[in-house]
Design a protein around this motif. Structure first.
Motif, short mmCIF file in Angstrom:
data_model
loop_
_atom_site.label_atom_id
_atom_site.label_comp_id
_atom_site.label_asym_id
_atom_site.label_seq_id
_atom_site.Cartn_x
_atom_site.Cartn_y
_atom_site.Cartn_z
N SER A 32 -8.89 -4.40 -7.80
CA SER A 32 -9.13 -4.24 -9.23
C SER A 32 -10.07 -3.06 -9.52
O SER A 32 -10.00 -2.46 -10.58
N TYR A 33 -10.93 -2.75 -8.56
CA TYR A 33 -11.81 -1.59 -8.74
C TYR A 33 -11.13 -0.29 -8.27
O TYR A 33 -11.74 0.77 -8.29
N GLY A 34 -9.89 -0.41 -7.79
CA GLY A 34 -9.17 0.80 -7.36
C GLY A 34 -9.60 1.32 -6.01
O GLY A 34 -9.31 2.47 -5.65
N LEU A 35 -10.29 0.50 -5.23
CA LEU A 35 -10.80 0.98 -3.94
C LEU A 35 -9.68 1.25 -2.93
O LEU A 35 -9.90 1.95 -1.94
N GLU A 36 -8.47 0.72 -3.19
CA GLU A 36 -7.38 0.96 -2.24
C GLU A 36 -7.00 2.44 -2.17
O GLU A 36 -6.43 2.89 -1.19
N TYR A 37 -7.34 3.20 -3.23
CA TYR A 37 -7.01 4.63 -3.22
C TYR A 37 -8.01 5.44 -2.41
O TYR A 37 -7.85 6.63 -2.22
N THR A 38 -9.09 4.82 -1.97
CA THR A 38 -10.14 5.54 -1.25
C THR A 38 -10.10 5.25 0.24
O THR A 38 -10.97 5.71 0.99
N MET A 39 -9.13 4.42 0.69
CA MET A 39 -9.09 4.02 2.10
C MET A 39 -7.64 4.01 2.58
O MET A 39 -6.71 4.01 1.78
N ASP A 40 -7.47 3.93 3.92
CA ASP A 40 -6.15 3.69 4.49
C ASP A 40 -5.99 2.19 4.66
O ASP A 40 -6.84 1.53 5.24
N LEU A 41 -4.88 1.66 4.13
CA LEU A 41 -4.63 0.22 4.22
C LEU A 41 -3.67 -0.08 5.36
O LEU A 41 -2.66 0.59 5.52
N TYR A 42 -4.01 -1.09 6.16
CA TYR A 42 -3.14 -1.51 7.26
C TYR A 42 -2.85 -2.99 7.11
O TYR A 42 -3.72 -3.77 6.75
N GLU A 43 -1.60 -3.37 7.44
CA GLU A 43 -1.27 -4.79 7.52
C GLU A 43 -0.97 -5.10 8.98
O GLU A 43 0.17 -4.98 9.43
#
Ligand code: V1P
Ligand code: CA
Ligand code: ZN
Length: 397
Positions: free
Chosen positions: A45-56
């Protein structure tokens, strides 16, 4: 839009498999994997996903868990279900299941659960090894009490030990730091015979007025690993026992003073930080009185050492505050500042509404909850630091 500032040049990765959050320890059990749902929702919700690489990450395999654990224990763990469990069985008891408090219940999908959180810690460690990340985060891990053939204190598989083992394939010295309110006994024990891992745990230590030790009952200042000078692990553990109610100012000072000294003396090539959120004020099991930003200042301090860092979760039993803390600490890693007003479009917003202090905000005053009087005096903490410095003198090289 939400007060997000530009990242400061750290490569941060976020390792999370959402299947982990659907597991239940049982309705009266304090460990709630859905706190991870809340955490993820806040982070998004704070948009932090755009500042990191996401892995599943994929779940860890049996053989990967056997890097640390006994195969007999893992076979048992992989086969046991609520349907076939026999609570009187000698193996059931010997492996740490059940017991009076039922700390480690057998629940549906247990094997899947342990494989998922361990897979995420391994994925985080691999990201440091192949230099994809400076900081790799796994909030679903940090299960620091598990032993090689024993479940303990809500922990069945020790993902931290396995992640450190991976880091040791390339790094000569790894520092483990643990700010969960409980002693990181499983990690300490796993590396007691090596000088390639230094373990440092801050925790509540002491006996309550009914004569019960605070779990797990170990971690006094004089417990610094094997005393035998022939043991390479000699003096490569440092325990910082703390009393009820420690406040922000004291904890920040204690953490910065001791941790900086350890980093200076040991000079680690990588750091693993267990950021258990049960050291916050108002935690259901904890005894400290920390606010979110004081807890997060420990992450800032560790980040400032500039070493490759794996950041993992751990305890934390007031789910909304766990989510707030780990969201804040994710922001600390990427160098973002978050607005105190929570974004209004988030799912589960109601989890953060209607509190006396925290209604709709990220940084409630947790000190206000005042559940535990501060029994830590400044002179006592100064003495503790002196003793810690003395302990460090026993460490060679
Ligand atoms: O104190 C004990 C048991 C009682 N025996 C004599 C030992 N268990 C604690 C375990 C705390 C585990 C913390 C895990 C972590 O460090 C890492 C994930 O945070 C315990 C407590 C307590 N207040 O200390 N178990 C429970 N409460 C419990 C309560 C309800 C249902 C099941 C367990
Ligand atoms: Ca700790
Ligand atoms: Zn804990």
């Amino acid at each position: 839009e939400y007060g997000l500032e530009r990242p400061q040049g750290y490569n941060v990765s976020f390792h999370y498999n959402p299947h982990v959050e659907y597991h239940h320890f049982g309705s009266s059990h304090p460990m709630k994997p859905w706190r991870l749902t809340l955490t993820k929702q806040l982070v998004l919700s704070y948009g932090l996903e755009y500042t990191m690489d996401l892995y599943e990450p994929r779940p860890a395999s049996f053989n990967e868990l056997a890097i640390f654990h006994d195969r007999e224990y893992l076979s048992y763990l992989s086969e046991i279900t609520p349907q076939n469990a026999k609570p009187d069985d000698s193996q059931y008891i010997a492996y740490g299941f059940g017991g009076d408090s039922n700390d480690c219940p057998v629940f549906d999908g247990l094997w899947n659960y342990v494989s998922l959180y361990t897979g995420a810690s391994m994925s985080a460690a691999y990201n440091l090894l192949n230099k994809q990340s400076d900081i790799a985060i796994n909030w679903s891990g940090g299960l620091h009490h598990a032993k090689k053939n024993l479940a303990s204190g809500f922990c069945y598989v020790n993902d931290i030990v396995i992640a450190i083992q991976l880091l040791l394939t390339q790094h000569q010295r790894v520092l483990y730091i643990d700010i969960d309110v409980h002693h990181g006994d499983g990690v300490e024990q796993a590396f007691e015979s090596t000088d390639r891992v230094f373990t440092l745990s801050y925790h509540k230590y002491g006996i309550d007025r009914h004569g019960w030790p605070f779990f797990p009952g170990t971690g006094n200042i004089d417990e610094m690993g094997p005393k035998d000078p022939a043991n390479r692990g000699k003096a490569h553990s440092l325990n910082i026992p703390i009393d009820d109610g420690i406040d922000d100012h004291q904890y920040k000072w204690l953490f910065r003073t001791v941790t900086s000294k350890v980093v200076e003396k040991y000079n680690p090539q990588a750091i693993v930080l267990q950021s258990g959120a049960d050291s916050l004020g108002g935690d259901r099991l904890g005894r400290f009185n920390l606010n979110i930003k004081a807890h997060g200042s420990c992450i800032e301090t560790v980040k400032s050492f500039g070493r490759p860092l794996v950041l993992i979760g751990g305890g934390g039993y007031t789910p909304r505050n766990v989510a707030r803390t780990w969201c804040h600490e994710t922001a600390v890693c990427v160098g973002a500042t978050l607005h105190n007003d929570l974004p209004t479009h988030i799912p589960y917003l109601q989890a953060f509404q209607g509190e006396e202090n925290g209604d709709g905000i990220l940084y409630p005053d947790l000190h206000n909850t005042k559940r535990h009087d501060n029994l830590n005096t400044d002179p006592a903490l100064h003495k503790l630091v002196e003793k810690a410095m003395e302990n460090l003198r026993y460490m060679e090289g």
